[in-house]
Design a protein around this motif. Structure first.
Motif, short mmCIF file in Angstrom:
data_model
loop_
_atom_site.label_atom_id
_atom_site.label_comp_id
_atom_site.label_asym_id
_atom_site.label_seq_id
_atom_site.Cartn_x
_atom_site.Cartn_y
_atom_site.Cartn_z
N ARG A 1 1.25 -0.85 0.22
CA ARG A 1 0.24 0.01 -0.05
C ARG A 1 0.84 1.30 0.59
O ARG A 1 1.79 1.44 0.54
CB ARG A 1 -0.77 0.06 0.88
N SER A 2 0.26 2.44 -0.57
CA SER A 2 1.51 3.53 -0.93
C SER A 2 0.74 4.88 -1.02
O SER A 2 -0.46 4.96 -0.25
CB SER A 2 1.90 3.31 -2.13
N LEU A 3 1.16 5.70 -2.29
CA LEU A 3 0.20 7.20 -2.05
C LEU A 3 -0.91 7.42 -2.43
O LEU A 3 -1.19 6.29 -3.99
CB LEU A 3 1.23 7.92 -2.23
N THR A 4 -1.80 7.81 -2.06
CA THR A 4 -3.07 8.25 -2.20
C THR A 4 -2.79 8.89 -3.84
O THR A 4 -1.56 9.50 -3.94
CB THR A 4 -3.79 9.04 -1.65
N PHE A 5 -3.74 8.99 -4.69
CA PHE A 5 -3.55 10.08 -5.61
C PHE A 5 -3.30 11.50 -5.90
O PHE A 5 -5.04 12.43 -4.91
CB PHE A 5 -4.86 10.30 -6.57
N ASP A 6 -2.94 12.25 -6.29
CA ASP A 6 -2.50 13.47 -6.26
C ASP A 6 -2.48 14.03 -8.09
O ASP A 6 -1.57 13.36 -8.28
CB ASP A 6 -1.35 14.49 -5.57
N ALA A 7 -2.39 14.51 -8.33
CA ALA A 7 -2.02 15.55 -10.23
C ALA A 7 -0.40 16.68 -9.86
O ALA A 7 0.16 16.01 -11.08
CB ALA A 7 -3.56 16.06 -10.21
N THR A 8 -0.57 17.11 -8.82
CA THR A 8 1.14 17.62 -8.45
C THR A 8 1.97 17.38 -7.51
O THR A 8 3.44 18.18 -7.28
CB THR A 8 0.57 18.82 -8.82
N GLY A 9 1.19 16.79 -6.71
CA GLY A 9 2.19 16.50 -5.46
C GLY A 9 2.98 15.38 -5.13
O GLY A 9 3.72 15.04 -6.42
N GLU A 10 3.28 14.32 -4.18
CA GLU A 10 4.16 13.60 -4.08
C GLU A 10 3.99 12.09 -5.05
O GLU A 10 4.74 11.41 -5.22
CB GLU A 10 3.97 12.98 -2.47
#
Length: 951
Positions: A770-779
């Motif tokens: 399990r890892s990062l949730t969605f973002d368009a310009t972040g991590e």
């Protein structure tokens, strides 16, 4: 090569009308002085603004290369296609697989293009590329930003004229292993994977060029030598056996000058003659059978007919549609509707030399699953057709569908280029649009009955039964046919003549520079809100008179409790059935007469309704949508049938190693008793327990205005669209509640979990966490940039290692995926069973090295160039535009978020990305799941030093 019913290959690309104008070229009209030396203009085809078609210019070089140019300045991209008129049909007995092997070999570099550089050059240019092989042709293609065109012509010409000097035995052996892996993944390790090759052996006479598989027999691949490969190339890959088609944002004069420069010096190969179209006949009905790792018995029946382009092809297509082409067909009525089959269909696939009329049905075990019973019902359905005959509405329906498919296939430059290339290759005429429309429009009821009696009625067939292992009692009939073998051809090719060496007038080792970067065209978006609060986003595109509307409903599988897994999909499937006003068949018939599609479906976090229509039929199509949406019939008989279909499809999916791995990995990450840890198809237990009342309750919960958002892409303006959506303003209801994801970690990291799939030809490997949730310009966005050199591109470290260097797999990859509240990192591949342990070891080595040392400066520059330039390809089709809009809508992004992404890509440092690698790629925090044959792979896994847990 075709079909309009199935939307494949040649006919799938028919794109015009009879009023297209061809300007014949003769000495009085041709200004030859305006063309490069040695280039001859063959014809020009123009299309009026009010018409549908593909304008083009056709040329021929002195060496015989046919060149077709199609100018389309709507998007800043070009599509380049080189089609060679050679497929598996050009092979000889005992020498199968060469054409497909060449599809792989031709990506391995040439005299002036280094090893693995073809993929790297195209990807770094922001493009996509691939190659395909079928029985009759091989094609290679790239879609790139328009400023990269000259570079693509350099690449394609170098492998056409300068391939052999770079061919080595090492490359040959690696690609032979890659093809074996592809066969294992696509044929041997896939349910029903051997159907096509077994069926073809029985349908075609021994030695017929369609009697062996395109991918080749394994023993033939083993038999091949390096000299065989060289001779096959020399025989078939000359410019006189090729068509170069270029479409998109091009300057035709400049393009033609480049084409002549790079291709004009390549000498012609040996003369190529068209293969004979020998009629295929059967002496009697041939029964064959096999046991397979499947859940559903399958009956497949076929008989020979004509060949592609034959005058009777269109009438046979229509006949197939009436007997088994969807929910209004006879086979659907008699087999699926009555519950004897889970699926059934009839088609008339055509190839250059032969067509076949085929019928199939997947038996429903709940009704006994005896294939002899299905065969009898299919025979009865054919007899019913003879009594029923052909109606005026049958003809009307097909003509509307044909028009719709014609228009929808104009939505991409690739589609238009592929059409031109295929029609030139097989018919010597790119301008087949008018002829195709005419021959289908002229089919009469009498034509259909005539071809039925001539090719189908009482004719011998091939009947193939595929049954689950140990259930041979289910086959339709005892086998009465055994394929014969032919003597192995002494030479891999015939007709080989001395091939002249290329003498180049310029330094081909210098790769052309790209031109000025094209101006990115981002769709202009509009937003609105219906009176009941439903948000709509859209854009206008005038390339085709079509409308694509998608209605999204937050929830989907996530909105049901784990014990009712599968309910979201079951409800969506019921929404595709009857309304309170009309039956399933009546609604399907109404859509067919409009040439429209309406599909309710459900995924992990959304239910959705996808609507495709010709703009002129949008109002009537939307009336059917609202009828189904607001007045679902929820008929008990429909429910029992649909539930049984979903249950059987689930059990069939559970025989597929890739499905087992995907489902098993989710269960490890999120818990097998949680909704995130179960498949949206459900489980046998959950689906079996679902009731019609459950469906009705979920309908009330999910299909609400509060959960809905809409995306529209059409040739209509916002002002024209909104009144057409007025029927949705009566929609009411609150937003569907969705339970939060449990944060608990369910699986032990640094552990191998093993699921046994006895006798599996390959092992499916998933490594991740399990890892990062969605973002368009972040991590999250930056993490995928970081991953690109590791496993995000074809020439990534993982894929080059496992596929190109080791020959373990057909493809390996890694990446981050995420939604609003969940995300994963997964590295995956399907590998040969005998190298499962070494493949995992290589995965671990690559991920560890990347985490510790990060990417190189060269890899950083590669990802920056590749990803920024690829944006030119992002918004071409309505489907791509709709996806872009949906992302903005779903995640509440700025309309210009891609501009911010470009700034990040251009400015991000190697140090920041490598720091992300250190944080996110700790292999000891990851879970390893393997699905494969335990007896073969467990000893290999034990050498890796990880705890092993059998699931």
């Amino acid at each position: 090569m075709k079909k309009w019913i199935l939307a494949v290959a040649i006919s799938a690309a028919i794109t015009g009308c009879a009023s297209e104008q061809t300007n014949p070229i003769n000495e009085s009209t041709l200004n030859q002085a305006a063309l490069p030396a040695g280039v001859k203009l063959i014809e020009q085809v123009s299309v009026a603004d009010s018409e549908i078609g593909i304008p083009y210019n056709k040329y021929q070089l002195a060496n015989g290369l046919t060149v077709i140019l199609h100018q389309d300045n709507s998007d800043p991209l070009v599509h380049v296609d080189v089609t060679y008129h050679v497929g598996s049909a050009r092979e000889l007995a005992g020498r199968s697989g060469f054409a497909h092997l060449f599809e792989h070999m031709m990506f391995q570099g040439s005299q002036n293009v280094g090893d693995e550089q073809h993929f790297k050059v195209v990807t770094e240019a922001g493009g996509t590329l691939n190659g395909t092989t079928n029985s009759d042709r091989t094609n290679y293609f790239e879609t790139v930003p328009s400023n990269q065109l000259e570079k693509m012509l350099w690449l394609e010409s170098d492998r056409m004229g300068f391939f052999l000097p770079a061919l080595t035995s090492e490359k040959f052996e690696v690609q032979r292993e890659t093809v074996k892996n592809e066969r294992a993944q696509r044929v041997d390790n896939r349910p029903y994977g051997r159907l096509g090759e077994r069926f073809a052996q029985a349908l075609y006479p021994v030695g017929h060029p369609y009697s062996w598989p395109v991918i080749g027999w394994p023993e033939d691949l083993e038999r091949a030598s390096l000299d065989d490969v060289k001779h096959f190339f020399q025989r078939w890959y000359g410019p006189n056996n090729a068509t170069l088609t270029i479409g998109g944002d091009i300057n035709q004069q400049q393009t033609l000058a480049w084409v002549n420069k790079y291709f004009g010096e390549i000498p012609a190969g040996p003369e190529v003659e068209s293969a004979p179209k020998t009629p295929v006949t059967l002496d009697k009905t041939r029964y064959i059978s096999m046991e397979d790792k499947v859940h559903l018995p399958l009956l497949y029946i076929g008989m020979p007919t004509v060949y592609a382009g034959h005058p009777d092809e269109a009438a046979l297509d229509l006949l197939a549609n009436i007997i088994g082409g969807g929910q209004t067909s006879l086979l659907y009525k008699n087999l699926v509707k009555e519950g004897y089959a889970v699926q059934s269909s009839v088609s008339h696939p055509c190839q250059e030399l032969a067509c076949q009329f085929t019928l199939y049905a997947l038996a429903n075990p709940a009704r006994g699953a005896k294939l002899a019973d299905l065969e009898a019902k299919i025979t009865a359905s054919i007899a019913e057709f003879e009594q029923r005959g052909v109606t005026d509405e049958d003809l009307q329906k097909v003509k509307v569908q044909f028009e719709a498919n014609t228009v929808f296939n104009l939505q991409s430059v690739k589609g238009k280029v592929s059409t031109l290339a295929a029609n030139q290759t097989f018919y010597g005429n790119p301008n087949m649009v008018g002829k195709d429309l005419e021959r289908y429009s002229k089919v009469t009821k009498e034509d259909v009955m005539r071809v039925f009696k001539q090719y189908i009625k009482d004719k011998p067939t091939v009947v193939m039964s595929i049954v689950p292992e140990g259930q041979s009692q289910l086959i339709a009939h005892a086998d009465n046919f055994t394929p014969q073998t032919q003597p192995i051809a002494e030479d891999a090719v015939t007709g080989l003549t001395e091939v002249e060496q290329v003498k180049s007038s310029f330094d081909r080792s210098v790769m052309p520079q790209a031109g000025d970067a094209p101006q990115l065209i981002v769709p202009q978006l509009w937003s609105s809100t219906l009176s009941n609060g439903i948000e709509i986003m859209g854009t206008k595109t005038t390339e085709t008179p079509t409308a694509e509307l998608v209605i999204y409903l937050d929830g989907g599988h996530r909105a049901v409790p784990a014990e009712k897994a599968g309910l979201a999909m079951l409800t969506a499937n019921m929404m595709n059935e009857s309304s309170t006003k009309r039956t399933t068949e009546e609604l399907a018939h109404a859509l067919e007469l409009l040439g429209s599609t309406v599909n309710f479906n459900a995924g992990e976090s959304q239910s959705y309704i996808k609507i495709s229509s010709l703009t002129k039929n949008l109002d009537e199509t939307l009336a059917i949508v609202t009828e189904r949406l607001f007045s679902p019939g929820f008929v008990a008989a429909d429910f029992e049938r649909v539930k049984q279909q979903q249950l059987q499809i689930l059990q069939q999916s559970m025989t597929n190693p890739s499905y087992i791995a995907s489902n098993g990995f989710s269960a490890l990450l999120y818990g097998k008793n949680t909704v995130k840890g179960t498949s949206s198809l459900g489980t046998v237990e959950s689906i079996s327990a679902l009731t019609l009342d459950d469906v009705k309750a979920f309908y009330q919960q999910q299909y609400t205005a509060g959960s809905a958002q809409m995306v529209m892409v059409s040739d209509l303006s916002q002002q024209q669209v909104l009144p057409k959506l007025a029927g949705f303003t009566e929609w009411q209801g609150d937003k569907t509640p969705i339970a939060p994801i449990n944060k608990r970690i369910y699986a032990q990291p640094a552990t191998i979990y093993l699921i046994d799939k006895p006798d599996a030809a390959q092992s499916v490997i998933n490594i991740g966490k399990r890892s990062l949730t969605f973002d368009a310009t972040g991590e999250f966005f930056k993490a995928n940039l970081m991953n690109y050199p590791l496993g995000g591109a074809f020439n990534s470290r993982i894929n080059l290692n496992l596929r190109e260097d080791k020959g373990y797999t057909y493809g390996a990859r890694s990446g981050f995926s995420g939604q609003e509240d969940s995300g994963e990192f997964i590295a995956s591949a399907s590998v040969r069973s005998d190298v499962t342990g070494p493949a995992i070891s290589e995965f671990i080595t690559e991920i560890k090295a990347y985490q510790q040392s990060g990417m190189t400066e060269a890899e950083l520059e590669f990802l920056k160039s590749s990803i920024t330039q690829s944006q030119a390809l992002d918004f071409e089709t309505p489907y791509q535009k709709a996806g872009f809009i949906r992302k903005i809508q779903r995640y509440q992004l700025d309309h210009h978020y891609t501009t911010e992404q470009t700034k990040i890509i251009n400015s991000i440092s190697q140090a920041e990305l490598n720091s992300l690698a250190k944080q996110k790629l700790d292999i000891d925090s990851m879970v390893i799941l393997v699905v494969g044959d335990k007896n073969t792979i467990k000893p290999q896994l034990e050498t890796l030093g990880y705890p092993i847990v059998e699931l």
